[in-house]
Write a protein that holds these residues in place. Structure first.
Motif, short mmCIF file in Angstrom:
data_model
loop_
_atom_site.label_atom_id
_atom_site.label_comp_id
_atom_site.label_asym_id
_atom_site.label_seq_id
_atom_site.Cartn_x
_atom_site.Cartn_y
_atom_site.Cartn_z
N LEU A 191 0.83 -1.21 0.00
CA LEU A 191 0.00 0.00 0.00
C LEU A 191 0.86 1.25 0.00
O LEU A 191 0.61 2.19 -0.75
CB LEU A 191 -0.93 0.01 1.21
CG LEU A 191 -2.14 -0.91 1.11
CD1 LEU A 191 -2.84 -1.00 2.46
CD2 LEU A 191 -3.08 -0.42 0.05
N ALA A 192 1.87 1.27 0.85
CA ALA A 192 2.75 2.44 0.90
C ALA A 192 3.50 2.59 -0.41
O ALA A 192 3.68 3.71 -0.91
CB ALA A 192 3.73 2.33 2.07
N GLY A 193 3.94 1.48 -0.99
CA GLY A 193 4.63 1.54 -2.27
C GLY A 193 3.77 2.09 -3.39
O GLY A 193 4.25 2.77 -4.29
N GLU A 194 2.46 1.82 -3.33
CA GLU A 194 1.54 2.30 -4.35
C GLU A 194 1.14 3.76 -4.16
O GLU A 194 0.93 4.48 -5.14
CB GLU A 194 0.25 1.47 -4.34
CG GLU A 194 0.41 0.06 -4.82
CD GLU A 194 -0.87 -0.75 -4.64
OE1 GLU A 194 -1.96 -0.15 -4.62
OE2 GLU A 194 -0.76 -1.97 -4.50
N HIS A 195 1.01 4.19 -2.93
CA HIS A 195 0.40 5.50 -2.66
C HIS A 195 1.35 6.57 -2.13
O HIS A 195 0.95 7.72 -2.04
CB HIS A 195 -0.75 5.33 -1.66
CG HIS A 195 -1.84 4.45 -2.18
ND1 HIS A 195 -2.72 4.84 -3.16
CD2 HIS A 195 -2.16 3.17 -1.88
CE1 HIS A 195 -3.55 3.86 -3.43
NE2 HIS A 195 -3.23 2.82 -2.67
N VAL A 196 2.57 6.21 -1.76
CA VAL A 196 3.49 7.19 -1.19
C VAL A 196 4.63 7.42 -2.18
O VAL A 196 5.27 6.48 -2.63
CB VAL A 196 4.06 6.71 0.17
CG1 VAL A 196 5.08 7.69 0.70
CG2 VAL A 196 2.93 6.52 1.17
N ARG A 197 4.87 8.67 -2.49
CA ARG A 197 5.98 9.05 -3.36
C ARG A 197 6.86 10.04 -2.59
O ARG A 197 6.37 11.06 -2.13
CB ARG A 197 5.49 9.70 -4.65
CG ARG A 197 4.69 8.79 -5.52
CD ARG A 197 5.58 7.72 -6.17
NE ARG A 197 4.78 6.78 -6.92
CZ ARG A 197 4.48 5.55 -6.49
NH1 ARG A 197 4.91 5.14 -5.33
NH2 ARG A 197 3.77 4.74 -7.22
N ILE A 198 8.12 9.72 -2.48
CA ILE A 198 9.06 10.59 -1.81
C ILE A 198 9.90 11.24 -2.90
O ILE A 198 10.56 10.55 -3.67
CB ILE A 198 9.94 9.81 -0.82
CG1 ILE A 198 9.05 9.09 0.19
CG2 ILE A 198 10.92 10.74 -0.11
CD1 ILE A 198 9.77 8.14 1.10
N SER A 199 9.86 12.56 -2.97
CA SER A 199 10.48 13.25 -4.09
C SER A 199 11.98 13.49 -3.92
O SER A 199 12.65 13.82 -4.88
CB SER A 199 9.77 14.58 -4.34
OG SER A 199 9.86 15.40 -3.20
N ALA A 200 12.50 13.34 -2.72
CA ALA A 200 13.93 13.58 -2.51
C ALA A 200 14.75 12.48 -3.20
O ALA A 200 14.25 11.38 -3.46
CB ALA A 200 14.25 13.61 -1.02
N LYS A 201 16.01 12.78 -3.48
CA LYS A 201 16.87 11.80 -4.16
C LYS A 201 17.03 10.52 -3.35
O LYS A 201 17.20 9.46 -3.89
CB LYS A 201 18.25 12.41 -4.43
CG LYS A 201 18.22 13.46 -5.50
CD LYS A 201 19.61 13.98 -5.77
CE LYS A 201 19.55 15.06 -6.84
NZ LYS A 201 20.86 15.59 -7.16
N CYS A 202 17.00 10.65 -2.02
CA CYS A 202 17.16 9.45 -1.20
C CYS A 202 15.80 8.82 -0.87
O CYS A 202 15.71 7.96 -0.03
CB CYS A 202 17.91 9.77 0.09
SG CYS A 202 17.05 10.92 1.16
N GLY A 203 14.74 9.24 -1.56
CA GLY A 203 13.39 8.77 -1.27
C GLY A 203 13.07 7.44 -1.93
O GLY A 203 12.39 7.38 -2.94
N VAL A 204 13.57 6.38 -1.39
CA VAL A 204 13.28 5.05 -1.92
C VAL A 204 12.72 4.17 -0.82
O VAL A 204 12.83 4.47 0.35
CB VAL A 204 14.55 4.39 -2.51
CG1 VAL A 204 15.06 5.18 -3.71
CG2 VAL A 204 15.64 4.26 -1.47
#
Length: 86
Positions: free
Chosen positions: A38-51
């Motif tokens: 769910l988090a993988g589908e709905h959360v986007r982290i825009s920073a370069k280290c956002g994985v």
């Protein structure tokens, strides 16, 4: 029957005891509910280290279940952006 707290003694001398053992069922439930997906589908982290948003969400749930009441209580995960107070 008299239960006098002054005469009560607890001993944790078993080497297999772990603190926060309650995290196991909490994280099993999170996994069964599909928290990572769910988090993988709905959360986007825009920073370069956002994985690995799903993995990070699981870490947040575990930290909250262990008593963290703020992001600072969780410690800074490796590669995380610095947290600044609002």
């Amino acid at each position: 029957m008299l239960h006098d707290p002054a005469k009560t003694h607890a001993s944790f001398d078993d080497p297999n005891l772990v603190s926060r053992a309650g995290l196991v069922p909490v994280m099993a439930l999170a996994e069964r509910c599909g928290l990572t997906d769910l988090a993988g589908e709905h959360v986007r982290i825009s920073a370069k280290c956002g994985v690995n948003a799903g993995l990070k969400a699981g870490c947040l749930v575990a930290g909250m279940a262990a008593g963290a009441d703020s992001i600072e209580d969780l410690g800074a995960p490796r590669g995380a952006l610095p947290v600044s107070p609002v």
